[in-house]
Design a protein around this motif. Structure first.
Motif, PDB file in Angstrom:
ATOM      1  N   GLN A  13       0.622   8.988  11.405  1.00 61.36           N
ATOM      2  CA  GLN A  13       0.730   7.847  12.454  1.00 61.36           C
ATOM      3  C   GLN A  13      -0.439   6.810  12.310  1.00 61.36           C
ATOM      4  OE1 GLN A  13       3.180   6.741  13.643  1.00 61.36           O
ATOM      5  NE2 GLN A  13       4.502   8.552  13.943  1.00 61.36           N
ATOM      6  N   ALA A  14      -1.751   7.339  12.064  1.00 65.06           N
ATOM      7  CA  ALA A  14      -3.001   6.529  12.006  1.00 65.06           C
ATOM      8  C   ALA A  14      -2.837   5.841  10.851  1.00 65.06           C
ATOM      9  CB  ALA A  14      -4.228   7.553  12.268  1.00 65.06           C
ATOM     10  N   ALA A  15      -2.609   6.535   9.578  1.00 62.90           N
ATOM     11  CA  ALA A  15      -2.445   5.786   8.315  1.00 62.90           C
ATOM     12  C   ALA A  15      -1.581   4.583   8.287  1.00 62.90           C
ATOM     13  CB  ALA A  15      -1.970   6.897   7.305  1.00 62.90           C
ATOM     14  N   LEU A  16      -0.340   4.717   8.982  1.00 65.27           N
ATOM     15  CA  LEU A  16       0.583   3.816   9.188  1.00 65.27           C
ATOM     16  C   LEU A  16       0.248   2.693  10.075  1.00 65.27           C
ATOM     17  CD1 LEU A  16       3.945   5.912   9.511  1.00 65.27           C
ATOM     18  CD2 LEU A  16       3.363   4.460   7.837  1.00 65.27           C
ATOM     19  N   GLY A  17      -0.508   3.006  11.169  1.00 69.67           N
ATOM     20  CA  GLY A  17      -1.012   1.865  11.945  1.00 69.67           C
ATOM     21  C   GLY A  17      -2.109   1.151  11.422  1.00 69.67           C
ATOM     22  N   PRO A  42      -8.696   3.226  -2.492  1.00 70.92           N
ATOM     23  CA  PRO A  42      -8.575   4.000  -1.180  1.00 70.92           C
ATOM     24  C   PRO A  42      -9.228   3.075  -0.140  1.00 70.92           C
ATOM     25  CG  PRO A  42     -10.155   5.132  -2.514  1.00 70.92           C
ATOM     26  CD  PRO A  42      -9.633   3.970  -3.577  1.00 70.92           C
ATOM     27  N   LEU A  43      -8.257   2.632   0.895  1.00 69.76           N
ATOM     28  CA  LEU A  43      -8.628   1.902   1.964  1.00 69.76           C
ATOM     29  C   LEU A  43      -9.041   2.437   3.129  1.00 69.76           C
ATOM     30  CD1 LEU A  43      -5.440  -0.563   1.522  1.00 69.76           C
ATOM     31  CD2 LEU A  43      -7.991  -0.765   0.850  1.00 69.76           C
ATOM     32  N   ALA A  44      -8.481   3.647   3.410  1.00 67.56           N
ATOM     33  CA  ALA A  44      -8.731   4.421   4.794  1.00 67.56           C
ATOM     34  C   ALA A  44      -8.304   5.934   4.501  1.00 67.56           C
ATOM     35  CB  ALA A  44      -8.086   3.940   5.894  1.00 67.56           C
ATOM     36  N   LEU A  45      -9.010   6.775   5.398  1.00 66.89           N
ATOM     37  CA  LEU A  45      -8.787   8.171   5.423  1.00 66.89           C
ATOM     38  C   LEU A  45      -8.348   8.795   6.929  1.00 66.89           C
ATOM     39  CD1 LEU A  45      -8.538  10.979   3.740  1.00 66.89           C
ATOM     40  CD2 LEU A  45     -10.866  11.248   4.225  1.00 66.89           C
ATOM     41  N   THR A  46      -7.477   9.321   7.167  1.00 65.78           N
ATOM     42  CA  THR A  46      -7.167   9.652   8.535  1.00 65.78           C
ATOM     43  C   THR A  46      -6.622  11.143   8.550  1.00 65.78           C
ATOM     44  OG1 THR A  46      -4.860   9.208   8.711  1.00 65.78           O
ATOM     45  CG2 THR A  46      -6.311   7.606   9.008  1.00 65.78           C
ATOM     46  N   ASP A  47      -6.666  11.661   9.729  1.00 66.34           N
ATOM     47  CA  ASP A  47      -6.038  12.902   9.995  1.00 66.34           C
ATOM     48  C   ASP A  47      -4.480  12.980  10.498  1.00 66.34           C
ATOM     49  OD1 ASP A  47      -6.229  12.027  12.696  1.00 66.34           O
ATOM     50  OD2 ASP A  47      -7.451  13.708  13.408  1.00 66.34           O
ATOM     51  N   ALA A  92      -4.489   9.344   3.199  1.00 67.82           N
ATOM     52  CA  ALA A  92      -5.211   8.450   2.476  1.00 67.82           C
ATOM     53  C   ALA A  92      -4.516   7.355   2.233  1.00 67.82           C
ATOM     54  CB  ALA A  92      -5.988   8.839   1.204  1.00 67.82           C
ATOM     55  N   LEU A  93      -4.731   6.151   2.818  1.00 69.48           N
ATOM     56  CA  LEU A  93      -4.219   4.814   2.716  1.00 69.48           C
ATOM     57  C   LEU A  93      -4.654   4.225   1.552  1.00 69.48           C
ATOM     58  CD1 LEU A  93      -2.181   2.600   3.556  1.00 69.48           C
ATOM     59  CD2 LEU A  93      -4.189   1.754   4.873  1.00 69.48           C
ATOM     60  N   ALA A 106       0.795  -1.105  -0.100  1.00 70.16           N
ATOM     61  CA  ALA A 106       0.113   0.063  -0.043  1.00 70.16           C
ATOM     62  C   ALA A 106       0.937   1.187  -0.047  1.00 70.16           C
ATOM     63  CB  ALA A 106      -0.979  -0.063   1.211  1.00 70.16           C
ATOM     64  N   TYR A 107       0.385   2.470  -0.247  1.00 68.80           N
ATOM     65  CA  TYR A 107       0.931   3.820  -0.284  1.00 68.80           C
ATOM     66  C   TYR A 107       0.016   4.596   0.404  1.00 68.80           C
ATOM     67  CZ  TYR A 107      -1.765   4.884  -4.324  1.00 68.80           C
ATOM     68  OH  TYR A 107      -2.688   5.403  -5.138  1.00 68.80           O
ATOM     69  N   ILE A 108       0.625   5.696   1.161  1.00 65.52           N
ATOM     70  CA  ILE A 108      -0.120   6.765   1.825  1.00 65.52           C
ATOM     71  C   ILE A 108       0.087   8.035   0.968  1.00 65.52           C
ATOM     72  CG2 ILE A 108      -0.238   8.273   3.910  1.00 65.52           C
ATOM     73  CD1 ILE A 108       0.936   5.583   5.317  1.00 65.52           C
ATOM     74  N   LYS A 109      -1.088   8.807   0.729  1.00 61.29           N
ATOM     75  CA  LYS A 109      -0.996   9.767  -0.041  1.00 61.29           C
ATOM     76  C   LYS A 109      -1.643  10.996   0.861  1.00 61.29           C
ATOM     77  CE  LYS A 109      -2.644  11.658  -4.399  1.00 61.29           C
ATOM     78  NZ  LYS A 109      -3.401  11.353  -5.662  1.00 61.29           N
ATOM     79  N   THR A 110      -0.849  12.292   0.891  1.00 64.69           N
ATOM     80  CA  THR A 110      -1.313  13.230   1.746  1.00 64.69           C
ATOM     81  C   THR A 110      -2.195  14.026   0.668  1.00 64.69           C
ATOM     82  OG1 THR A 110       0.987  13.567   2.643  1.00 64.69           O
ATOM     83  CG2 THR A 110      -0.679  15.716   2.769  1.00 64.69           C
TER      84      THR A 110
END
Length: 87
Positions: A70-74, A62-67, A54-55, A26-30
């Motif tokens: 750290q939450a996205a990594l978790g 898209p798998l998840a959206l966080t603020d 966004a994960l 996966a990847y995380i996008k700001t």
């Protein structure tokens, strides 16, 4: 040697790219709040003017959206996903 270079330049097909990672990468996008609202229209009440994270699966789903990062990594670690670095 030229044939080898031509093979390296070959682009991936859409279906090959979609299979990339096989559900393990996966990847995380700001995202800005405006971008997040467009990507996740069902989510109401997104705060204005902040960055969100966004994960995404390797295929872009898209798998998840966080603020927070750290939450996205978790979330990724909880789903046993390896994070790919984007350049």
């Amino acid at each position: 040697m030229t044939e080898h270079r031509d093979q390296l330049k070959k682009s991936m097909t859409t279906s090959e790219f979609a299979e990339l990672g096989g559900g393990e990468v996966a990847y995380i996008k700001t995202l800005t709040s405006d971008q997040a609202h467009k990507m996740f229209p069902a989510i109401e009440g997104l705060p204005e003017g902040i960055n969100l994270y966004a994960l995404h699966a390797a295929d872009g789903t898209p798998l998840a959206l966080t603020d927070s990062m750290q939450a996205a990594l978790g979330h990724a670690l909880g789903d046993e996903l390896e994070i790919a670095s984007l350049h």
